[in-house]
Design an enzyme around this catalytic site. Structure first.
Site, PDB file in Angstrom:
ATOM      1  N   LYS A  41       0.832  -1.208   0.000  1.00  0.00           N
ATOM      2  CA  LYS A  41       0.000   0.000   0.000  1.00  0.00           C
ATOM      3  C   LYS A  41       0.870   1.263   0.000  1.00  0.00           C
ATOM      4  O   LYS A  41       0.642   2.182  -0.786  1.00  0.00           O
ATOM      5  CB  LYS A  41      -0.897   0.000   1.250  1.00  0.00           C
ATOM      6  CG  LYS A  41      -1.579   1.331   1.502  1.00  0.00           C
ATOM      7  CD  LYS A  41      -2.431   1.298   2.743  1.00  0.00           C
ATOM      8  CE  LYS A  41      -1.718   1.645   4.023  1.00  0.00           C
ATOM      9  NZ  LYS A  41      -1.325   3.056   4.192  1.00  0.00           N
ATOM     10  N   ASN A  42       1.871   1.284   0.874  1.00  0.00           N
ATOM     11  CA  ASN A  42       2.649   2.517   1.022  1.00  0.00           C
ATOM     12  C   ASN A  42       3.604   2.779  -0.142  1.00  0.00           C
ATOM     13  O   ASN A  42       4.136   3.880  -0.263  1.00  0.00           O
ATOM     14  CB  ASN A  42       3.428   2.512   2.343  1.00  0.00           C
ATOM     15  CG  ASN A  42       2.514   2.769   3.525  1.00  0.00           C
ATOM     16  OD1 ASN A  42       1.327   3.049   3.356  1.00  0.00           O
ATOM     17  ND2 ASN A  42       3.062   2.657   4.727  1.00  0.00           N
ATOM     18  N   ARG A 111      -4.823  10.603   4.979  1.00  0.00           N
ATOM     19  CA  ARG A 111      -3.808  11.654   5.074  1.00  0.00           C
ATOM     20  C   ARG A 111      -2.821  11.607   3.911  1.00  0.00           C
ATOM     21  O   ARG A 111      -2.297  12.637   3.495  1.00  0.00           O
ATOM     22  CB  ARG A 111      -3.007  11.483   6.373  1.00  0.00           C
ATOM     23  CG  ARG A 111      -3.818  11.573   7.606  1.00  0.00           C
ATOM     24  CD  ARG A 111      -2.915  11.454   8.800  1.00  0.00           C
ATOM     25  NE  ARG A 111      -1.848  12.434   8.737  1.00  0.00           N
ATOM     26  CZ  ARG A 111      -1.968  13.698   9.091  1.00  0.00           C
ATOM     27  NH1 ARG A 111      -3.113  14.126   9.565  1.00  0.00           N
ATOM     28  NH2 ARG A 111      -0.952  14.525   8.991  1.00  0.00           N
ATOM     29  N   CYS A 135      -5.523  12.881  13.468  1.00  0.00           N
ATOM     30  CA  CYS A 135      -5.193  11.497  13.146  1.00  0.00           C
ATOM     31  C   CYS A 135      -5.143  10.725  14.451  1.00  0.00           C
ATOM     32  O   CYS A 135      -4.647  11.231  15.456  1.00  0.00           O
ATOM     33  CB  CYS A 135      -3.841  11.453  12.446  1.00  0.00           C
ATOM     34  SG  CYS A 135      -3.235   9.793  12.201  1.00  0.00           S
ATOM     35  N   ARG A 140       0.873  14.274  13.533  1.00  0.00           N
ATOM     36  CA  ARG A 140       1.254  14.120  12.132  1.00  0.00           C
ATOM     37  C   ARG A 140       1.223  15.427  11.334  1.00  0.00           C
ATOM     38  O   ARG A 140       0.433  15.581  10.398  1.00  0.00           O
ATOM     39  CB  ARG A 140       0.387  13.051  11.463  1.00  0.00           C
ATOM     40  CG  ARG A 140       0.449  11.737  12.190  1.00  0.00           C
ATOM     41  CD  ARG A 140      -0.205  10.627  11.457  1.00  0.00           C
ATOM     42  NE  ARG A 140       0.622  10.077  10.394  1.00  0.00           N
ATOM     43  CZ  ARG A 140       0.301   8.995   9.712  1.00  0.00           C
ATOM     44  NH1 ARG A 140      -0.826   8.372   9.957  1.00  0.00           N
ATOM     45  NH2 ARG A 140       1.087   8.540   8.773  1.00  0.00           N
ATOM     46  N   PRO A 141       2.075  16.364  11.688  1.00  0.00           N
ATOM     47  CA  PRO A 141       2.127  17.620  10.926  1.00  0.00           C
ATOM     48  C   PRO A 141       2.720  17.400   9.537  1.00  0.00           C
ATOM     49  O   PRO A 141       3.330  16.358   9.271  1.00  0.00           O
ATOM     50  CB  PRO A 141       3.054  18.501  11.763  1.00  0.00           C
ATOM     51  CG  PRO A 141       3.899  17.551  12.539  1.00  0.00           C
ATOM     52  CD  PRO A 141       3.077  16.307  12.751  1.00  0.00           C
ATOM     53  N   ASP A 143       4.504  20.123   8.176  1.00  0.00           N
ATOM     54  CA  ASP A 143       5.342  21.328   8.070  1.00  0.00           C
ATOM     55  C   ASP A 143       6.590  21.110   7.219  1.00  0.00           C
ATOM     56  O   ASP A 143       7.025  21.999   6.489  1.00  0.00           O
ATOM     57  CB  ASP A 143       5.729  21.814   9.483  1.00  0.00           C
ATOM     58  CG  ASP A 143       6.418  20.728  10.299  1.00  0.00           C
ATOM     59  OD1 ASP A 143       5.915  19.582  10.310  1.00  0.00           O
ATOM     60  OD2 ASP A 143       7.464  21.004  10.911  1.00  0.00           O
ATOM     61  N   ASP A 326       4.904   0.614  12.011  1.00  0.00           N
ATOM     62  CA  ASP A 326       3.711  -0.063  11.484  1.00  0.00           C
ATOM     63  C   ASP A 326       3.619  -1.530  11.917  1.00  0.00           C
ATOM     64  O   ASP A 326       2.637  -2.201  11.607  1.00  0.00           O
ATOM     65  CB  ASP A 326       3.685   0.018   9.943  1.00  0.00           C
ATOM     66  CG  ASP A 326       3.307   1.412   9.462  1.00  0.00           C
ATOM     67  OD1 ASP A 326       2.932   2.256  10.290  1.00  0.00           O
ATOM     68  OD2 ASP A 326       3.395   1.655   8.238  1.00  0.00           O
ATOM     69  N   ARG A 418      -8.497  -0.400   5.020  1.00  0.00           N
ATOM     70  CA  ARG A 418      -7.679   0.642   4.392  1.00  0.00           C
ATOM     71  C   ARG A 418      -6.369   0.062   3.878  1.00  0.00           C
ATOM     72  O   ARG A 418      -5.808   0.576   2.908  1.00  0.00           O
ATOM     73  CB  ARG A 418      -7.352   1.746   5.407  1.00  0.00           C
ATOM     74  CG  ARG A 418      -8.503   2.694   5.692  1.00  0.00           C
ATOM     75  CD  ARG A 418      -8.016   3.866   6.513  1.00  0.00           C
ATOM     76  NE  ARG A 418      -6.676   4.230   6.069  1.00  0.00           N
ATOM     77  CZ  ARG A 418      -5.673   4.578   6.869  1.00  0.00           C
ATOM     78  NH1 ARG A 418      -5.847   4.651   8.161  1.00  0.00           N
ATOM     79  NH2 ARG A 418      -4.493   4.886   6.383  1.00  0.00           N
TER      80      ARG A 418
HETATM   81  C1  UD1 Z   1       4.528   6.938   6.527  1.00  0.00           C
HETATM   82  C2  UD1 Z   1       3.678   5.711   6.301  1.00  0.00           C
HETATM   83  C3  UD1 Z   1       3.151   5.186   7.630  1.00  0.00           C
HETATM   84  C4  UD1 Z   1       4.301   4.967   8.604  1.00  0.00           C
HETATM   85  C5  UD1 Z   1       5.176   6.209   8.712  1.00  0.00           C
HETATM   86  C6  UD1 Z   1       6.422   5.990   9.541  1.00  0.00           C
HETATM   87  C7  UD1 Z   1       2.760   6.053   4.106  1.00  0.00           C
HETATM   88  C8  UD1 Z   1       1.565   6.377   3.294  1.00  0.00           C
HETATM   89  N1  UD1 Z   1       2.590   6.060   5.444  1.00  0.00           N
HETATM   90  O1  UD1 Z   1       3.685   7.943   7.099  1.00  0.00           O
HETATM   91  O2  UD1 Z   1       2.482   3.962   7.377  1.00  0.00           O
HETATM   92  O3  UD1 Z   1       3.771   4.670   9.874  1.00  0.00           O
HETATM   93  O4  UD1 Z   1       5.603   6.634   7.403  1.00  0.00           O
HETATM   94  O5  UD1 Z   1       7.159   4.931   9.025  1.00  0.00           O
HETATM   95  O6  UD1 Z   1       3.813   5.760   3.591  1.00  0.00           O
HETATM   96  N2  UD1 Z   1       6.725  14.698  10.749  1.00  0.00           N
HETATM   97  C9  UD1 Z   1       6.791  16.029  11.063  1.00  0.00           C
HETATM   98  N3  UD1 Z   1       6.573  16.944  10.066  1.00  0.00           N
HETATM   99  C10 UD1 Z   1       6.300  16.573   8.774  1.00  0.00           C
HETATM  100  C11 UD1 Z   1       6.248  15.205   8.478  1.00  0.00           C
HETATM  101  C12 UD1 Z   1       6.478  14.287   9.476  1.00  0.00           C
HETATM  102  O7  UD1 Z   1       7.024  16.412  12.209  1.00  0.00           O
HETATM  103  O8  UD1 Z   1       6.135  17.455   7.923  1.00  0.00           O
HETATM  104  C13 UD1 Z   1       6.950  13.684  11.820  1.00  0.00           C
HETATM  105  C14 UD1 Z   1       5.721  12.822  12.087  1.00  0.00           C
HETATM  106  O9  UD1 Z   1       4.818  13.432  12.964  1.00  0.00           O
HETATM  107  C15 UD1 Z   1       6.338  11.561  12.633  1.00  0.00           C
HETATM  108  C16 UD1 Z   1       7.648  11.449  11.857  1.00  0.00           C
HETATM  109  O10 UD1 Z   1       7.928  12.755  11.371  1.00  0.00           O
HETATM  110  O11 UD1 Z   1       6.628  11.698  13.986  1.00  0.00           O
HETATM  111  C17 UD1 Z   1       7.627  10.488  10.718  1.00  0.00           C
HETATM  112  O12 UD1 Z   1       6.490  10.756   9.919  1.00  0.00           O
HETATM  113  P1  UD1 Z   1       6.440  10.432   8.361  1.00  0.00           P
HETATM  114  O13 UD1 Z   1       7.609   9.605   7.972  1.00  0.00           O
HETATM  115  O14 UD1 Z   1       6.187  11.687   7.619  1.00  0.00           O
HETATM  116  O15 UD1 Z   1       5.127   9.527   8.273  1.00  0.00           O
HETATM  117  P2  UD1 Z   1       4.150   9.455   7.069  1.00  0.00           P
HETATM  118  O16 UD1 Z   1       4.921   9.713   5.823  1.00  0.00           O
HETATM  119  O17 UD1 Z   1       2.936  10.275   7.343  1.00  0.00           O
END
Ligand code: UD1
Length: 439
Positions: A41-42, A111, A135, A140-141, A143, A326, A418
């Site tokens: 999926k990812n 998301r 979420c 999950r920001p 930024d 995960d 999902r």
């Molecule tokens: C992806 C995966 C999800 C997995 C996660 C971590 C997909 C669709 N989803 O989620 O299944 O659990 O990676 O392996 O691939 N963060 C920030 N700012 C940002 C982005 C992220 O602070 O702009 C933080 C998040 O809150 C979190 C960390 O960085 O603590 C990692 O998040 P991220 O790798 O972005 O997760 P996703 O890509 O949403």
């Protein structure tokens, strides 16, 4: 053989009908047989978003049949793309795409819809994407996605719950250093950089196999990317030229595979996974080995030889190649059946412990202190009614149900749908007593 063409809307109706299903499972003595692993999926999500960059019809094989994929395809059709299901492949034609607004009604359900931000902006020079909102597993920001796009010259405003992004002169290649490793953030910026003017360097890029596949497909489609699979990616943009994307097949889902290995471990059953990529499961196999299981591996199969006495374990979730967040919930279910005290520390998502109270209702001895769960085993679990709260929490409850005395009903499995392709059918295929029913 006659080709079977299904238009997107038929699939969507099917999804709505399954919304209020639940799973009824009985405990099993053991499982045996083979489970075929679906596409990841990812990996599929960024690769579907990537089709926005294409000037050709993109042929994608091995997409999993899960709700998140249907959601993203629906988003693309809302934007004007043509999506068809032809035999075993999905064909996405984004040439007719005319709309650049990803609306709240879709983004709120998934998301990862944020993945259209980079490609829409780089193709059209403007777009609006709803902010994803809350979420279950944490804040999950996004930024880091926005900051990186701004560094590439985008003007970004947040208005009435929407990200409004503009780059009338196109995005400019630059050097981006992510403060934190972000999976979808890396994918978004790689896609934005693919059509940018000049060279973009991303430092502290995610190493996840799903990001690697995105980079490989883009590279094989003519967007030169250096450093694939490392923390420093250099993307040579096409200066706005759309690309001819090659046919590709989605890599196996390492989280689905890890979940079924846990099913083998928790029921003490030898099962074999096929169409799997053992190389992507290093940390998961290592933890299962610490817990007493062993494995026979080939290039694309894994057979688990389960421990008869499961050992307690210490787990810290981190970015790939370390132990994946995960898989945290599934290992917590498994730890309830281990002899001794397991410690599970969640480092990525502050609130990813919603499964704890449901496992406790089944009799698990788990205490939470901040980001750390202490699981005392081995406990006898009892079947009852439990509620799925997020995608991976749902599969942890199913794993617990396989060994809980009596009958367990797992409600709200739209979370499970999902991301797991035919979970109950795959488990039934190896001997589990599990049925999908209507509430
Ligand atoms: C992806 C995966 C999800 C997995 C996660 C971590 C997909 C669709 N989803 O989620 O299944 O659990 O990676 O392996 O691939 N963060 C920030 N700012 C940002 C982005 C992220 O602070 O702009 C933080 C998040 O809150 C979190 C960390 O960085 O603590 C990692 O998040 P991220 O790798 O972005 O997760 P996703 O890509 O949403």
């Amino acid at each position: 053989m006659k080709s079977k063409l299904i238009r997107y809307n038929d699939i969507n109706n099917f999804q709505l009908k399954r919304h209020m299903d639940y799973l009824k499972a009985q405990s099993v003595d053991s499982l045996s047989g083979t489970i075929n692993i679906s596409g990841a999926k990812n990996a599929s999500l960024p690769l579907i978003a990537m089709t926005i960059l294409a000037k050709n019809d993109v042929n994608i094989r091995n997409l999993p049949h899960v709700a998140d994929i249907r959601t993203l395809l629906k988003l693309l059709t809302n934007l004007g793309a043509d999506v068809s299901f032809l035999d075993e492949k999905v064909v996405v034609d984004t040439k007719p795409l005319y709309e650049t607004k990803a609306t709240y009604d879709i983004v709120k359900t998934m998301r990862a819809s944020i993945l259209v931000l980079g490609p829409l902006l780089s193709r059209f020079g403007h777009c609006e994407v709803s902010l994803p909102g809350g979420c279950a597993i944490g804040q999950r920001p996004i930024d880091l996605h926005l900051k990186a796009l701004e560094q590439m010259g985008a003007q970004i405003e947040i208005k009435s719950g929407y990200i409004e992004a503009r780059a009338p002169e196109g995005l400019q290649g630059c050097s981006i250093i992510f403060d934190k490793i972000t999976v979808t953030g890396t994918a978004n910026i790689v896609m934005a950089a693919a059509l940018a003017n000049g060279k973009t360097t991303i430092t502290n890029a995610a190493l996840e196999p799903e990001v690697v596949q995105l980079c490989e497909v883009l590279n094989d489609s003519g967007v030169k990317i250096e450093g694939i699979g490392t923390a420093v990616l250099t993307i040579h943009g096409t200066a706005g030229k759309l690309i001819d994307i090659i046919d590709f097949s989605i890599i196996p889902d390492r989280i689905e595979a890890g979940t079924y290995l846990c099913a083998g471990a928790i029921t003490k059953s030898q099962i074999t996974l096929t169409s799997v990529e053992p190389k992507h499961l290093g940390a998961v196999l290592a933890k299962l080995e610490e817990m007493g299981s062993s494995f026979t591996l080939t290039d694309d199969t894994i057979t688990i030889h389960p421990a008869q006495n499961i050992k307690a374990v210490k787990i810290i979730t981190q970015e790939y190649p370390a132990f994946p967040t995960d898989m945290q919930a599934q290992f917590m279910a498994l730890a309830t059946q281990a002899d001794g005290v397991s410690i599970i520390e969640e480092r990525l998502f502050e609130n990813r412990f919603m499964h704890v109270s449901e496992l406790q209702r089944m009799g698990a001895d788990i205490s939470l202190n901040g980001h750390t769960a202490t699981v005392k085993g081995k406990t006898t679990l009892s079947g009852t009614d439990v509620m799925a709260t997020d995608l991976r929490a749902s599969s942890a409850l199913v794993l617990a149900a396989l060994v809980a005395n009596g009958e367990t009903n797992v409600h709200r499995i739209y979370h499970l749908d999902r991301g797991y392709d035919a979970l109950e059918k795959k488990l039934e295929g190896v001997g589990a007593d599990i049925k999908r029913l209507k509430e």
